[in-house]
Design a protein around this motif. Structure first.
Motif, short mmCIF file in Angstrom:
data_model
loop_
_atom_site.label_atom_id
_atom_site.label_comp_id
_atom_site.label_asym_id
_atom_site.label_seq_id
_atom_site.Cartn_x
_atom_site.Cartn_y
_atom_site.Cartn_z
N UNK A 59 19.78 -10.28 -13.66
CA UNK A 59 18.60 -10.39 -12.81
C UNK A 59 17.64 -9.28 -13.21
N UNK A 60 16.45 -9.69 -13.61
CA UNK A 60 15.46 -8.68 -13.97
C UNK A 60 14.43 -8.59 -12.86
N UNK A 61 13.74 -7.46 -12.82
CA UNK A 61 12.71 -7.27 -11.81
C UNK A 61 11.36 -7.37 -12.49
N UNK A 62 10.56 -8.33 -12.05
CA UNK A 62 9.20 -8.51 -12.57
C UNK A 62 8.26 -7.77 -11.63
N UNK A 63 7.19 -7.23 -12.19
CA UNK A 63 6.27 -6.46 -11.35
C UNK A 63 4.89 -7.11 -11.36
N UNK A 64 4.28 -7.19 -10.17
CA UNK A 64 2.93 -7.69 -9.99
C UNK A 64 2.13 -6.55 -9.34
N UNK A 65 0.97 -6.23 -9.93
CA UNK A 65 0.13 -5.17 -9.37
C UNK A 65 -1.15 -5.77 -8.79
N UNK A 66 -1.54 -5.26 -7.64
CA UNK A 66 -2.76 -5.72 -6.98
C UNK A 66 -3.50 -4.52 -6.41
N UNK A 67 -4.73 -4.78 -5.96
CA UNK A 67 -5.49 -3.77 -5.23
C UNK A 67 -5.66 -4.25 -3.80
N UNK A 68 -5.95 -3.34 -2.87
CA UNK A 68 -6.06 -3.78 -1.47
C UNK A 68 -7.22 -4.75 -1.22
N UNK A 85 1.71 1.01 -2.55
CA UNK A 85 2.59 0.44 -1.54
C UNK A 85 3.42 -0.64 -2.23
N UNK A 86 4.75 -0.56 -2.07
CA UNK A 86 5.65 -1.44 -2.81
C UNK A 86 6.47 -2.32 -1.87
N UNK A 87 6.63 -3.58 -2.28
CA UNK A 87 7.49 -4.52 -1.56
C UNK A 87 8.30 -5.28 -2.62
N UNK A 88 9.58 -5.53 -2.33
CA UNK A 88 10.42 -6.26 -3.28
C UNK A 88 10.88 -7.57 -2.65
N UNK A 89 10.66 -8.66 -3.38
CA UNK A 89 11.09 -10.00 -2.95
C UNK A 89 12.22 -10.46 -3.86
N UNK A 138 13.87 -11.09 -9.42
CA UNK A 138 13.30 -10.37 -8.29
C UNK A 138 11.87 -9.99 -8.65
N UNK A 139 11.03 -9.84 -7.65
CA UNK A 139 9.64 -9.48 -7.89
C UNK A 139 9.28 -8.24 -7.09
N UNK A 140 8.74 -7.26 -7.80
CA UNK A 140 8.26 -6.03 -7.17
C UNK A 140 6.75 -6.13 -7.12
N UNK A 141 6.20 -6.16 -5.91
CA UNK A 141 4.76 -6.29 -5.75
C UNK A 141 4.22 -4.93 -5.33
N UNK A 142 3.28 -4.41 -6.10
CA UNK A 142 2.71 -3.09 -5.84
C UNK A 142 1.22 -3.22 -5.59
N UNK A 143 0.76 -2.61 -4.49
CA UNK A 143 -0.67 -2.53 -4.21
C UNK A 143 -1.09 -1.10 -4.52
N UNK A 144 -1.97 -0.95 -5.51
CA UNK A 144 -2.44 0.38 -5.94
C UNK A 144 -3.68 0.78 -5.15
N UNK A 145 -3.67 1.99 -4.63
CA UNK A 145 -4.82 2.52 -3.91
C UNK A 145 -5.53 3.51 -4.82
#
Length: 171
Positions: A84-93, A162-166, A116-123
């Motif tokens: 299982x690998x963790x993919x990352x998605x980056x977004x802004x607020x 801010x990080x959330x993992x799905x 799994x998906x790690x979603x990060x919102x960069x400030x």
């Protein structure tokens, strides 16, 4: 002593050993030389399977065949493992609607592939004072994919992101 460092034949240093036959029958406690003689008569190896026991437990077996079968079992178990690998998605607020939908499609594609998906919102800059906006973006993403995923780690602020993992739901 590592798991590959097994004592066989002459390398065994014990006066007497508990001997186990090829079929798994116990032959009792035997002098080391006698056990070695029995193994060599059958053209097999004497392998110390429990060196810490008193007296050590030795088994008569074909060591080469044993190592081969052991490596085949290990190879088979590695083949059956699911990585299982963790993919990352980056977004802004302040992400736009179309960009959000694009990120959402990518998240769904990753989850359906079993990752799994790690979603990060960069400030950036002064955006850090409005963390509630970033949290609402993450919660909106979680709500959009709730039928195929579950939140493994709820949104949490770490430094400037801010990080959330799905993780995908087990069906």
């Amino acid at each position: 002593m590592s798991k590959d460092d097994v004592q066989i034949n002459e390398a065994i240093r014990a006066r007497e050993v508990r001997l186990i036959d090829v079929n798994g029958d116990q032959l009792g406690i035997v002098a080391f030389r006698e056990a070695l003689r029995i193994a060599s008569e059958k053209n097999l190896d004497l392998v110390n399977v429990a060196p810490t026991a008193k007296p050590p437990v030795c088994r008569i077996m074909d060591y080469g065949k044993f190592k081969y079968e052991q490596s085949k079992r290990e190879k088979e178990s590695r083949k059956n493992q699911k990585v299982i690998s963790i993919k990352e998605i980056r977004m802004t607020p302040n992400i736009e609607e179309h960009d959000f939908e694009t990120k959402l499609r990518n998240v769904m594609k990753f989850l359906e592939a079993g990752d799994k998906v790690k979603i990060a919102v960069r400030f950036r800059g002064r955006e850090i004072t409005h963390t509630a906006i970033g949290q609402s973006v993450l919660e909106r993403m979680a709500k959009a994919v709730e039928e195929i995923s579950m939140v493994e780690r709820s949104p949490k602020l770490e430094g400037r992101q801010m990080i959330m993992i799905l993780s995908p739901k087990q069906s």
